[in-house]
Write a protein that holds these residues in place. Structure first.
Motif, PDB file in Angstrom:
ATOM      1  N   LEU A 121       0.847  -1.179   0.000  1.00  0.00           N
ATOM      2  CA  LEU A 121       0.000   0.000   0.000  1.00  0.00           C
ATOM      3  C   LEU A 121       0.885   1.232   0.000  1.00  0.00           C
ATOM      4  O   LEU A 121       1.877   1.311   0.743  1.00  0.00           O
ATOM      5  CB  LEU A 121      -0.914  -0.004   1.229  1.00  0.00           C
ATOM      6  CG  LEU A 121      -1.796   1.232   1.426  1.00  0.00           C
ATOM      7  CD1 LEU A 121      -3.111   0.821   2.075  1.00  0.00           C
ATOM      8  CD2 LEU A 121      -1.096   2.290   2.283  1.00  0.00           C
ATOM      9  N   TYR A 122       0.531   2.167  -0.884  1.00  0.00           N
ATOM     10  CA  TYR A 122       1.224   3.450  -0.904  1.00  0.00           C
ATOM     11  C   TYR A 122       0.173   4.532  -0.735  1.00  0.00           C
ATOM     12  O   TYR A 122      -0.727   4.644  -1.567  1.00  0.00           O
ATOM     13  CB  TYR A 122       1.968   3.655  -2.226  1.00  0.00           C
ATOM     14  CG  TYR A 122       2.873   2.500  -2.567  1.00  0.00           C
ATOM     15  CD1 TYR A 122       4.176   2.454  -2.090  1.00  0.00           C
ATOM     16  CD2 TYR A 122       2.411   1.440  -3.332  1.00  0.00           C
ATOM     17  CE1 TYR A 122       5.004   1.373  -2.369  1.00  0.00           C
ATOM     18  CE2 TYR A 122       3.232   0.363  -3.616  1.00  0.00           C
ATOM     19  CZ  TYR A 122       4.528   0.328  -3.141  1.00  0.00           C
ATOM     20  OH  TYR A 122       5.333  -0.736  -3.418  1.00  0.00           O
ATOM     21  N   ASP A 123       0.275   5.277   0.328  1.00  0.00           N
ATOM     22  CA  ASP A 123      -0.673   6.362   0.575  1.00  0.00           C
ATOM     23  C   ASP A 123       0.085   7.669   0.446  1.00  0.00           C
ATOM     24  O   ASP A 123       1.136   7.851   1.081  1.00  0.00           O
ATOM     25  CB  ASP A 123      -1.260   6.220   1.985  1.00  0.00           C
ATOM     26  CG  ASP A 123      -2.396   7.200   2.199  1.00  0.00           C
ATOM     27  OD1 ASP A 123      -3.528   6.871   1.768  1.00  0.00           O
ATOM     28  OD2 ASP A 123      -2.148   8.281   2.776  1.00  0.00           O
TER      29      ASP A 123
ATOM     30  N   CYS B 261      -5.952  -1.493   5.470  1.00  0.00           N
ATOM     31  CA  CYS B 261      -6.017  -0.413   4.488  1.00  0.00           C
ATOM     32  C   CYS B 261      -7.109   0.592   4.805  1.00  0.00           C
ATOM     33  O   CYS B 261      -7.099   1.721   4.299  1.00  0.00           O
ATOM     34  CB  CYS B 261      -6.273  -0.979   3.094  1.00  0.00           C
ATOM     35  SG  CYS B 261      -5.022  -2.146   2.559  1.00  0.00           S
TER      36      CYS B 261
ATOM     37  N   TYR C  12      -6.458   4.313   5.568  1.00  0.00           N
ATOM     38  CA  TYR C  12      -5.844   5.037   4.457  1.00  0.00           C
ATOM     39  C   TYR C  12      -6.881   5.384   3.395  1.00  0.00           C
ATOM     40  O   TYR C  12      -6.817   6.429   2.764  1.00  0.00           O
ATOM     41  CB  TYR C  12      -4.723   4.215   3.839  1.00  0.00           C
ATOM     42  CG  TYR C  12      -3.574   3.990   4.778  1.00  0.00           C
ATOM     43  CD1 TYR C  12      -2.640   5.002   4.985  1.00  0.00           C
ATOM     44  CD2 TYR C  12      -3.422   2.794   5.468  1.00  0.00           C
ATOM     45  CE1 TYR C  12      -1.585   4.812   5.857  1.00  0.00           C
ATOM     46  CE2 TYR C  12      -2.364   2.585   6.330  1.00  0.00           C
ATOM     47  CZ  TYR C  12      -1.441   3.601   6.527  1.00  0.00           C
ATOM     48  OH  TYR C  12      -0.401   3.423   7.384  1.00  0.00           O
ATOM     49  N   LEU C  13      -7.817   4.466   3.190  1.00  0.00           N
ATOM     50  CA  LEU C  13      -8.823   4.723   2.155  1.00  0.00           C
ATOM     51  C   LEU C  13      -9.839   5.746   2.629  1.00  0.00           C
ATOM     52  O   LEU C  13     -10.420   6.475   1.816  1.00  0.00           O
ATOM     53  CB  LEU C  13      -9.534   3.413   1.776  1.00  0.00           C
ATOM     54  CG  LEU C  13      -8.685   2.499   0.897  1.00  0.00           C
ATOM     55  CD1 LEU C  13      -9.295   1.114   0.837  1.00  0.00           C
ATOM     56  CD2 LEU C  13      -8.559   3.105  -0.487  1.00  0.00           C
TER      57      LEU C  13
ATOM     58  N   THR D 278      -6.447  11.360   1.318  1.00  0.00           N
ATOM     59  CA  THR D 278      -5.251  11.221   0.485  1.00  0.00           C
ATOM     60  C   THR D 278      -5.453  10.120  -0.546  1.00  0.00           C
ATOM     61  O   THR D 278      -6.370   9.312  -0.469  1.00  0.00           O
ATOM     62  CB  THR D 278      -4.033  10.859   1.355  1.00  0.00           C
ATOM     63  OG1 THR D 278      -4.349   9.634   2.040  1.00  0.00           O
ATOM     64  CG2 THR D 278      -3.742  11.944   2.358  1.00  0.00           C
ATOM     65  N   LYS D 279      -4.515  10.108  -1.521  1.00  0.00           N
ATOM     66  CA  LYS D 279      -4.580   9.118  -2.600  1.00  0.00           C
ATOM     67  C   LYS D 279      -3.921   7.822  -2.139  1.00  0.00           C
ATOM     68  O   LYS D 279      -2.900   7.858  -1.437  1.00  0.00           O
ATOM     69  CB  LYS D 279      -3.854   9.669  -3.827  1.00  0.00           C
ATOM     70  CG  LYS D 279      -4.547  10.891  -4.397  1.00  0.00           C
ATOM     71  CD  LYS D 279      -3.648  11.723  -5.276  1.00  0.00           C
ATOM     72  CE  LYS D 279      -2.858  12.716  -4.456  1.00  0.00           C
ATOM     73  NZ  LYS D 279      -2.137  13.719  -5.262  1.00  0.00           N
ATOM     74  N   THR D 280      -4.448   6.699  -2.566  1.00  0.00           N
ATOM     75  CA  THR D 280      -3.949   5.405  -2.112  1.00  0.00           C
ATOM     76  C   THR D 280      -3.766   4.473  -3.305  1.00  0.00           C
ATOM     77  O   THR D 280      -4.632   4.376  -4.166  1.00  0.00           O
ATOM     78  CB  THR D 280      -4.946   4.760  -1.137  1.00  0.00           C
ATOM     79  OG1 THR D 280      -5.276   5.726  -0.145  1.00  0.00           O
ATOM     80  CG2 THR D 280      -4.354   3.521  -0.494  1.00  0.00           C
TER      81      THR D 280
ATOM     82  N   TYR E  96      -8.559   5.832  -4.999  1.00  0.00           N
ATOM     83  CA  TYR E  96      -7.571   4.751  -4.905  1.00  0.00           C
ATOM     84  C   TYR E  96      -7.358   4.112  -6.275  1.00  0.00           C
ATOM     85  O   TYR E  96      -8.203   4.221  -7.168  1.00  0.00           O
ATOM     86  CB  TYR E  96      -8.020   3.680  -3.905  1.00  0.00           C
ATOM     87  CG  TYR E  96      -9.228   2.896  -4.345  1.00  0.00           C
ATOM     88  CD1 TYR E  96      -9.095   1.735  -5.121  1.00  0.00           C
ATOM     89  CD2 TYR E  96     -10.508   3.319  -4.000  1.00  0.00           C
ATOM     90  CE1 TYR E  96     -10.201   1.026  -5.532  1.00  0.00           C
ATOM     91  CE2 TYR E  96     -11.613   2.616  -4.411  1.00  0.00           C
ATOM     92  CZ  TYR E  96     -11.466   1.467  -5.175  1.00  0.00           C
ATOM     93  OH  TYR E  96     -12.562   0.768  -5.594  1.00  0.00           O
TER      94      TYR E  96
END
Lengths: 368, 368, 368, 368, 368
Positions: D42-44, D61, D64-65, D69-71, D146
């Motif tokens: 996962l990249y946030d 996850c 983060y979702l 922010t973008k995930t 995402y």
């Protein structure tokens, strides 16, 4: 003077072309006269009755056209320009329609005019005697309460339709006159399936022939099928667009119900075209097969030659050596073998060994 | 300096290309001068009269163009740039039209400008003497009440139209001037059918030749037809779109009646293109046939060689054996056959048996 | 790091590809440096004047761009990334434009951005020394009152345009700046006709060669033309869509008048493509012709071998028979012919008869 | 049970097909397991930060979702159905998406669902060790904030994207998450150019080989390139439509800025397809060249045979004549030449003359 | 009397065609009877229950159709016209539907009628025993709350669907009846992948065979695959349009959810067609490979012949020289070599030198 168009399916000598630049819509039949006399038949029908009339003067048709019943006028033979002109002026046909009816090399099309819809298409029949496709042009004019149709010969292509017309309560009798036009189109398209069957049979015969003996005549037949396929395609492809145009045509002359049936004709034409395309591929495949067979045979011929020559040429050389006439008396080195005790058997054995070696070599190469 | 476009149907050495980058619309004829002098003919007509005039100064046309009658100005020859420029400025033609008229390698097109519609297309005529297609560019400018047309040579392609123009009450006289433009287009397209006839005749001749002797010249002819077909197609295909554009063009310059006739021209072009396509297929088929015939012949040649060689090489070997000089006196094993009573007949019989066996073998293989 | 696209017309070893996944719009020239130094020329003009400037710092252009006159900035050479970046940031070009300018394997396209229209296309020139097509990428950015163009080499492709620009009252001076963009496009397309001429000449040379001696080099040349044709087509086909998009583009950057001229460019591209297609057919036809010629020659070779071998092998066999050493003294059946009076002449006559019969056989088969 | 689709680029034995008729959307991986364990990364990120996380339970996850922010969640390996199912149910993916992700023989497509856009396409990489194309399926799901992506192997195809993501202020960090989806697509398409380069290199090697020695291995290589080209085309052609659909898609998930970049990807795909087409033509041309070379060689072989045989067969015949044993004592007509004074030299001279005549004949025919 | 359409995948003798011109919509099965008795099965289901019924009189179905649950009626066997007619009149099917169900050579299509949607398509199954494709026609009528389906044989193609129907809570049970129609279509299309697999396997086997021994049987197999591919394509291509029409059809009979699934079927069909296209290319490539292999072998055969013949023919000629019987006593010039001391060894050495020179020549030409 009528302008002649190109009709390429026949290889008969065509009539000389008229000079380009003549007026469009001028009327003269360009084909060979195919009937004794122009025959005009009138069928007047509705749900309750059907009248049939052999017409000699087109004016006889007027009462039938003026009453509300449906009328079908079918014309066989296109050579009598005077008679045709009387029909055309009676129905007030556009000059371009007149030209298309007698110029029998038309490609299929559908055109709408103010008072009528005009179809021209090509009927293919396969004559079993001559083993070849015969084709003639069919023209159909669909008016508000009449259908006017033309054919070149006096063949009874539309006999089944007459039979169905005579059945009281049949769809042909109940539906409006555009259903009759559909029935005529459908009959012509149905004949394409017979033509396809014939081409398909020929392809299968050629295929069988290829795997049997591969005689030279097959080449002619492959070429003939190839030409027939090319010309058949050319004559049918534009029909798809013509029928499609008829389906989408906003005119009142074609009812929604008939459009449904025309859609069916459209599907059949697509099917004919698709089948033609796959036949075309198959004929190309047959030609490739023919060539491959030929190469295989050539290969086999060459192998036989090579095997025989390669075995015997060295042996013959050895025999040639010992057939030389060098004088043994002149020198002890002159062919001393000839005087040895085992010379002859040894030379024969040498030859046999060479032959055996060669045969092994060919076995290994899988030429034997 | 005019910009030269590519005219690929001729194999004559082309004029050197001008440098790319020159201004569009510059005017210079790129072809070979084909007439002595530019000839300008004016025909002014309506339903009641027709006047004909040989024009030397374009200003002579002004009164005819200013009156409400229809006017056709036809120009033969494109080499006299000054004269052409006077015509163009008289009619106020767009520079791109000017460029297209003299750059005679144009592909067919139709373009609308504010005050006129411009057609350019290619006329094909088959000269019987030289046995080859001749082509020249025809340009037609359709204005509100005039048609202005250009051709390269002084051949009388449009003579039939003049004849029809001279007939009082004919359609050409009655209809507006766009019908004349249609008639010119139609005449050009009608000539395509003659060109097609010639190509078709050549194909049939090649076909007949293939089944007769298959001389080498056929290969040249197949190749020539193939090239002619490719170039003819290239010159005609874009015309379909051009005529289609003219039919759909919203301009007032073309009347609805003439659109109907243009639709007919459109159908003819489609027919020409379809026929070209089937000719293309047939020429490919002819080439395949040629190659197959060649392979068949090669096969036959090889069979003859193989049969003769395969029969005689072993026999010659046997003869070679008994031609050896092994000394029978040196050993009882040295060729005792030579001294037997039935030696010679036996060897001949052996040879005959081998030959017969070989012949049977070839019969079985169906090589004989 | 710039991303390299594929430029297949050259067979030179290409630069190693950068790793996929790098950011789009990154700027690095992928070709071989073709000029000493990036040359930037500015031409500022309107109806009344023209100024020319050799630019070293892009900021020198600012006053020219801010005044209402038209400005053309032409850049030769793409290797100096720093200099190019200064130009791009000066004109505020989109990163994708930047990437396309230096990635010189682009296929032709036209793209609209907010403030400009971007064209990329390929210039083909035929160098007479190396006898091969040279190609380079031309990029054109059309802004509100400027044209910015890039080329890889320092060749003077656009010299004729400069000449026309210097003529006061010429169309280039009068029309807005989009006409200059058109003129650049037209110049590139005009070069295609020269390239076509060269390909056409090569085809004619090959054709002539085929009917003369058919040396092996022809095969290489046919293959080369075939490859050149394939790659030329690939590089030009997308241009049709690009120009079409420019014609239909609703942007104000292109005036209606220029659209008319672009339509002309469009027609020329179609003509180039059509000619390429027919060349492709003709090259295929040439290859078939080559193969047929080869087969014809092989056939001839085989016939000579077969005729000679078939005549002499049986004769040699007969000679072999009478060269056998069967002892006539051992038996009366052992080669009695050798001792007959007419034996030798009779055998010679027999041989002659066989030879004559063979020759007749070959005559009948038309092998002689 | 998942339904298996056909993946034809590999010639490895495929898994047995499941019975047709099973429910769509059932989830089971049909390929060979290519990684030890399914790896979920996962990249946030947004403009200011980037977090990286190795995920074991998909519930990790959620925070983060849920933040704005973008995930990006990237999954390597498709064999662990349970783990995949947990991901799918977490993201609420449509059953058809689930099926497409694990059925790795999909052809490229783009499909819109209510809450996401789904891309499936094929990554081609060329392994230098095995000298063959490796391909795997990449699936990309673009949601509101995402990107969820899947690949079969654990190769680091997207490493460059990670590198660019880690650069603060880079476009990837600034633009919304659809730009990341674009970057993934662009990376895959960029790999096609490497694959093209490899095919192009092979074509050039074959071409060089053809003009050098023409060993039999070339035939295998031509065939392999032909097959690779056919399959590569098949796998890429549908992608054009998929990207086009994405560009025209009205969904909010793709921003106008990204559409601009997708248009660039679209252009690249067209370029790949056009190049494939020209490669296809070139491979056909190579095969024709191979066959022509072969025919040329055969022709040469036959000429050598024919020349040698045609010269020596008649000479051997003459030698055979004078090797006959007709008894000169039995008749004065029996081979009197044998006893003449100049008989032997004369026969040798005769042979020499025949040989010289033959050589002249072959010279004239240009066989020597 | 029903009208027969052409079913070209079978080479069995077809039933004689009915006369063209018979009424459309007349009902008679044109195939061979494939089941003992027409079997009608009814499945009535909703989320909570499923009833199964073997129907003998169609009237038994009425209560099931009148209740709101979903009903599937599946008919196996088409020969019992009376029974079929009772079904059709019960469902009030249009005459054209009736005709299409029994005319089993239909090409795939989808047609909308007022009260239903009609699909006809072809099921392909590969029988492992006969090693050939078997095909039969499947017709599906989708009504408001029923699906009516027909097949020719009694094979259990749709068994998996029955299994899924029996699972409570499965999608088939939950979704409306159009999902069942989709499931039937999907099952048929899934079978195409198995057929593709079989064709692909055959291609790989042929390919392997080509590089091993190249026996003649391969030619038959290549030709058969080529024919199968052509006919398979023809039978599947129109299906694309049919499914596409179903997706775009505005009728309420198909729900939006099912349209999503149909889009998936559409993608699969495109994939099948694309794969067929690449198979077609590969089969053409295989045939070219076969021909090239053949030419290679021929070349090798010819080389062996040429090498052996070219080496030994001159040697045999020399041996023939010294086998001549010129009388040394008649003249000192008559074969003095025969009496020299080193004559024989010298002649042998001469022969050996010639042979070695020849071998060097062939080595240099790389024939050895």
């Amino acid at each position: 003077m009528a302008k002649k168009r190109f009709s390429p399916l026949t290889r008969r000598k065509q009539l000389p072309s008229q000079k380009p630049g003549t007026a469009p819509g001028t009327v003269e039949y360009v084909g060979h006269q195919k009937v004794e006399e122009v025959i005009i038949s009138l069928y007047d029908y509705d749900e309750d009755h059907i009248d049939q009339l052999s017409v000699t003067d087109i004016e006889e048709c007027r009462p039938y056209l003026e009453n509300p019943t449906k009328t079908w006028i079918h014309v066989k033979g296109l050579h009598d320009t005077e008679k045709l002109k009387s029909i055309w002026s009676f129905f007030d046909l556009h000059p371009l329609i007149q030209e298309d009816i007698v110029n029998t090399g038309q490609h299929p099309k559908m055109e709408t005019y103010g008072n009528c819809i005009f179809f021209v298409l090509r009927m293919f029949t396969y004559s079993n005697e001559q083993k070849e496709l015969h084709s003639e042009q069919i023209s159909i004019v669909l008016g508000p309460n009449y259908v006017l149709s033309f054919q070149e010969t006096d063949l009874d292509h539309f006999r089944p339709i007459l039979n169905r017309l005579s059945v009281q309560g049949g769809r042909l009798r109940i539906h409006p006159v555009d259903y009759l036009a559909y029935a005529l189109l459908d009959t012509v398209v149905d004949h394409y399936f017979s033509a396809l069957d014939n081409i398909g049979d020929t392809i299968i015969q050629i295929e069988d022939g290829l795997f049997e003996d591969g005689n030279k005549d097959l080449l002619h037949r492959i070429h003939r099928v190839r030409r027939e396929t090319a010309l058949f395609r050319k004559s049918i492809r534009p029909l798809r667009e013509a029928i499609n145009a008829a389906i989408r045509d906003p005119s009142d002359l074609i009812s929604d119900n008939t459009r449904l049936y025309l859609r069916d004709v459209y599907d059949h034409i697509i099917q004919v075209i698709d089948t033609m395309e796959s036949y075309r591929d198959m004929v190309l495949s047959l030609h490739d097969l023919y060539m491959s067979n030929l190469s295989n045979k050539m290969n086999e011929v060459m192998k036989v030659l090579t095997i025989i020559a390669t075995i015997f040429i060295p042996l013959t050389f050895i025999a040639g050596i010992y057939g030389m006439n060098f004088n043994p008396e002149a020198s002890p080195y002159n062919m001393p073998e000839l005087n040895t005790y085992w010379g002859y058997p040894a030379s024969l054995i040498l030859m046999a060994l060479i032959a055996v070696a060669m045969i092994f070599y060919f076995k290994e190469k899988e030429w034997l």
